[in-house]
Design an enzyme around this catalytic site. Structure first.
Site, PDB file in Angstrom:
ATOM      1  N   LYS A  98      15.557  36.044  35.602  1.00 15.79           N
ATOM      2  CA  LYS A  98      16.828  36.157  36.337  1.00 15.79           C
ATOM      3  C   LYS A  98      16.721  37.159  37.489  1.00 15.79           C
ATOM      4  O   LYS A  98      17.398  37.009  38.510  1.00 15.79           O
ATOM      5  CB  LYS A  98      17.958  36.542  35.378  1.00 15.79           C
ATOM      6  CG  LYS A  98      18.273  35.460  34.328  1.00 15.79           C
ATOM      7  CD  LYS A  98      18.767  34.171  34.964  1.00 15.79           C
ATOM      8  CE  LYS A  98      19.269  33.165  33.942  1.00 15.79           C
ATOM      9  NZ  LYS A  98      19.744  31.919  34.575  1.00 15.79           N
ATOM     10  N   SER A 130      22.007  36.494  36.129  1.00 12.62           N
ATOM     11  CA  SER A 130      22.621  37.115  34.959  1.00 12.62           C
ATOM     12  C   SER A 130      22.638  38.628  35.125  1.00 12.62           C
ATOM     13  O   SER A 130      21.768  39.196  35.806  1.00 12.62           O
ATOM     14  CB  SER A 130      21.803  36.766  33.710  1.00 12.62           C
ATOM     15  OG  SER A 130      22.185  37.565  32.620  1.00 12.62           O
ATOM     16  N   TYR A 152      13.637  36.692  29.846  1.00 11.37           N
ATOM     17  CA  TYR A 152      14.885  36.240  30.492  1.00 11.37           C
ATOM     18  C   TYR A 152      15.252  37.163  31.672  1.00 11.37           C
ATOM     19  O   TYR A 152      15.586  36.690  32.773  1.00 11.37           O
ATOM     20  CB  TYR A 152      15.992  36.226  29.435  1.00 11.37           C
ATOM     21  CG  TYR A 152      17.320  35.663  29.895  1.00 11.37           C
ATOM     22  CD1 TYR A 152      17.550  34.287  29.905  1.00 11.37           C
ATOM     23  CD2 TYR A 152      18.362  36.502  30.284  1.00 11.37           C
ATOM     24  CE1 TYR A 152      18.778  33.773  30.303  1.00 11.37           C
ATOM     25  CE2 TYR A 152      19.585  35.999  30.677  1.00 11.37           C
ATOM     26  CZ  TYR A 152      19.796  34.632  30.681  1.00 11.37           C
ATOM     27  OH  TYR A 152      21.013  34.124  31.076  1.00 11.37           O
TER      28      TYR A 152
HETATM   29  P1  NAP Z   1      24.214  26.473  27.699  1.00 10.74           P
HETATM   30  O1  NAP Z   1      25.584  26.215  27.192  1.00 10.74           O
HETATM   31  O2  NAP Z   1      23.103  26.736  26.744  1.00 10.74           O
HETATM   32  O3  NAP Z   1      23.799  25.285  28.685  1.00 10.74           O
HETATM   33  C1  NAP Z   1      22.539  25.248  29.279  1.00 10.74           C
HETATM   34  C2  NAP Z   1      22.442  24.048  30.184  1.00 10.74           C
HETATM   35  O4  NAP Z   1      21.140  24.058  30.804  1.00 10.74           O
HETATM   36  C3  NAP Z   1      22.563  22.732  29.428  1.00 10.74           C
HETATM   37  O5  NAP Z   1      23.324  21.831  30.210  1.00 10.74           O
HETATM   38  C4  NAP Z   1      21.114  22.237  29.346  1.00 10.74           C
HETATM   39  O6  NAP Z   1      21.009  20.829  29.342  1.00 10.74           O
HETATM   40  C5  NAP Z   1      20.540  22.779  30.639  1.00 10.74           C
HETATM   41  N1  NAP Z   1      19.081  22.871  30.592  1.00 10.74           N
HETATM   42  C6  NAP Z   1      18.313  23.674  29.822  1.00 10.74           C
HETATM   43  N2  NAP Z   1      17.012  23.437  30.051  1.00 10.74           N
HETATM   44  C7  NAP Z   1      16.965  22.462  31.004  1.00 10.74           C
HETATM   45  C8  NAP Z   1      15.907  21.777  31.675  1.00 10.74           C
HETATM   46  N3  NAP Z   1      14.628  22.058  31.409  1.00 10.74           N
HETATM   47  N4  NAP Z   1      16.228  20.844  32.598  1.00 10.74           N
HETATM   48  C9  NAP Z   1      17.510  20.538  32.877  1.00 10.74           C
HETATM   49  N5  NAP Z   1      18.556  21.150  32.266  1.00 10.74           N
HETATM   50  C10 NAP Z   1      18.279  22.091  31.341  1.00 10.74           C
HETATM   51  O7  NAP Z   1      24.189  27.732  28.667  1.00 10.74           O
HETATM   52  P2  NAP Z   1      25.289  28.399  29.619  1.00 10.74           P
HETATM   53  O8  NAP Z   1      25.771  29.618  28.956  1.00 10.74           O
HETATM   54  O9  NAP Z   1      26.252  27.403  30.119  1.00 10.74           O
HETATM   55  O10 NAP Z   1      24.314  28.887  30.793  1.00 10.74           O
HETATM   56  C11 NAP Z   1      24.268  28.306  32.080  1.00 10.74           C
HETATM   57  C12 NAP Z   1      23.531  29.281  32.979  1.00 10.74           C
HETATM   58  O11 NAP Z   1      24.228  30.526  32.996  1.00 10.74           O
HETATM   59  C13 NAP Z   1      22.106  29.606  32.514  1.00 10.74           C
HETATM   60  O12 NAP Z   1      21.246  29.711  33.620  1.00 10.74           O
HETATM   61  C14 NAP Z   1      22.270  30.958  31.853  1.00 10.74           C
HETATM   62  O13 NAP Z   1      21.071  31.702  31.855  1.00 10.74           O
HETATM   63  C15 NAP Z   1      23.349  31.579  32.711  1.00 10.74           C
HETATM   64  N6  NAP Z   1      24.077  32.676  32.082  1.00 10.74           N
HETATM   65  C16 NAP Z   1      24.791  32.478  30.950  1.00 10.74           C
HETATM   66  C17 NAP Z   1      25.478  33.564  30.379  1.00 10.74           C
HETATM   67  C18 NAP Z   1      26.302  33.426  29.129  1.00 10.74           C
HETATM   68  O14 NAP Z   1      26.741  34.456  28.595  1.00 10.74           O
HETATM   69  N7  NAP Z   1      26.579  32.247  28.631  1.00 10.74           N
HETATM   70  C19 NAP Z   1      25.401  34.822  30.984  1.00 10.74           C
HETATM   71  C20 NAP Z   1      24.653  34.967  32.136  1.00 10.74           C
HETATM   72  C21 NAP Z   1      24.008  33.899  32.683  1.00 10.74           C
HETATM   73  P3  NAP Z   1      20.489  19.980  28.065  1.00 10.74           P
HETATM   74  O15 NAP Z   1      21.333  20.405  26.905  1.00 10.74           O
HETATM   75  O16 NAP Z   1      20.674  18.579  28.463  1.00 10.74           O
HETATM   76  O17 NAP Z   1      19.059  20.371  27.868  1.00 10.74           O
END
Ligand code: NAP
Length: 247
Positions: A163, A146, A159
């Site tokens: 990251k 991130s 966080y």
């Molecule tokens: P999201 O919509 O909240 O989805 C998170 C995913 O992670 C869900 O599929 C969830 O599955 C899974 N997860 C969480 N805890 C878990 C565990 N203990 N074991 C297995 N799966 C788990 O988030 P997103 O925005 O798509 O984020 C995906 C990645 O991108 C993350 O690493 C996040 O930090 C990174 N990121 C996101 C952003 C942003 O702005 N959205 C920016 C930078 C980086 P369940 O629901 O089944 O638990």
């Protein structure tokens, strides 16, 4: 005949594929002919819907429930893929959580759960996958970091630390295994439209982004798809920002 052990279909695992960025990555990998294991932890119905969409579009995949914070569950899942398919070509460490608050208010459990999921989850899932990739002399590992891990973000000490740790792990592992034709890279998304950003002051944040908008999950997936390709074989140990110019 034992399933696909002998064919050339690439086998991919995407952690956290039930929604958001993970869903877009899994869909893009399946659209390009890979057999995709979709990991989820608690969102079974959502993961089932993603898999149904993939299959109805002619793709191939399977669900794989495990909690990335649980080492035994994670390693069992990797072993399951290897015993069924013989290999893992592509591993996308995408599962992640945030639990934002100022550090003075942060309890140990707020720190630990974020580190356990975002950083230790990488270790739990990756170790055995790397062992298999080493024996096959091929692999693509992409870790979803991130912007917060690159710059540090107020309210995200846990966080940002997780990251940034993932970036260090990416660079170190890349050096360990580059000679075996295995690349390890990180992507560092900025603000991407998913459930993870629910509750953030969207309009205020947009003013700070040079592109004037949030990114989409498919924009992150497109970069990852390139890093998985044969053509990206000389890119390793890198962090690719996908952030609308914020950094
Ligand atoms: P999201 O919509 O909240 O989805 C998170 C995913 O992670 C869900 O599929 C969830 O599955 C899974 N997860 C969480 N805890 C878990 C565990 N203990 N074991 C297995 N799966 C788990 O988030 P997103 O925005 O798509 O984020 C995906 C990645 O991108 C993350 O690493 C996040 O930090 C990174 N990121 C996101 C952003 C942003 O702005 N959205 C920016 C930078 C980086 P369940 O629901 O089944 O638990």
């Amino acid at each position: 005949m034992s399933e696909t052990k002998t064919d050339n279909t690439q086998i991919a695992l995407v952690t956290g594929a039930s929604r958001g960025i993970g869903k877009a990555i899994a869909t893009a990998l399946a659209e390009t002919g890979r057999f995709v294991y979709l990991n989820f932890n608690s969102s079974r119905e959502k993961a089932e819907t993603v898999l149904k969409e993939i299959i109805s579009n002619g793709g191939k995949g399977a669900l794989l429930q495990f909690d990335v914070t649980n080492r035994e569950e994670s390693e069992t899942a990797i072993q399951k893929i290897i015993s069924k398919k013989g290999k893992i070509d592509i591993l996308i460490n995408n599962a992640g959580i945030r639990d934002d608050m100022l550090m003075v208010r942060m309890k140990k459990e707020n720190w630990q759960s974020v580190i356990d999921t975002n950083l230790t989850g990488f270790f739990n899932v990756t170790r055995l996958a790397v062992k298999n990739m080493l024996s096959k002399r091929f692999g693509r590992i992409i870790n979803v970091s991130s912007t917060s891990g690159q710059t540090g973000q107020a309210g995200q000490v846990n966080y940002s630390a997780s990251k940034a740790g993932l970036i260090g792990a990416t660079k170190a592992l890349a050096r360990e295994i580059a000679k075996r034709n295995i690349t390890v890279n990180a992507v560092a998304p900025g603000f991407i439209e998913t459930e993870m950003i629910d509750g953030l002051p969207v309009e205020e944040i947009k003013k700070t982004i040079p592109a004037g908008r949030f990114g989409t999950p498919s924009e992150v997936a497109a970069t990852i798809l390139f890093l998985c390709s044969k053509e990206a074989g000389y890119i390793t140990g890198q962090v690719i920002g996908i952030n609308g110019g914020i950094l």
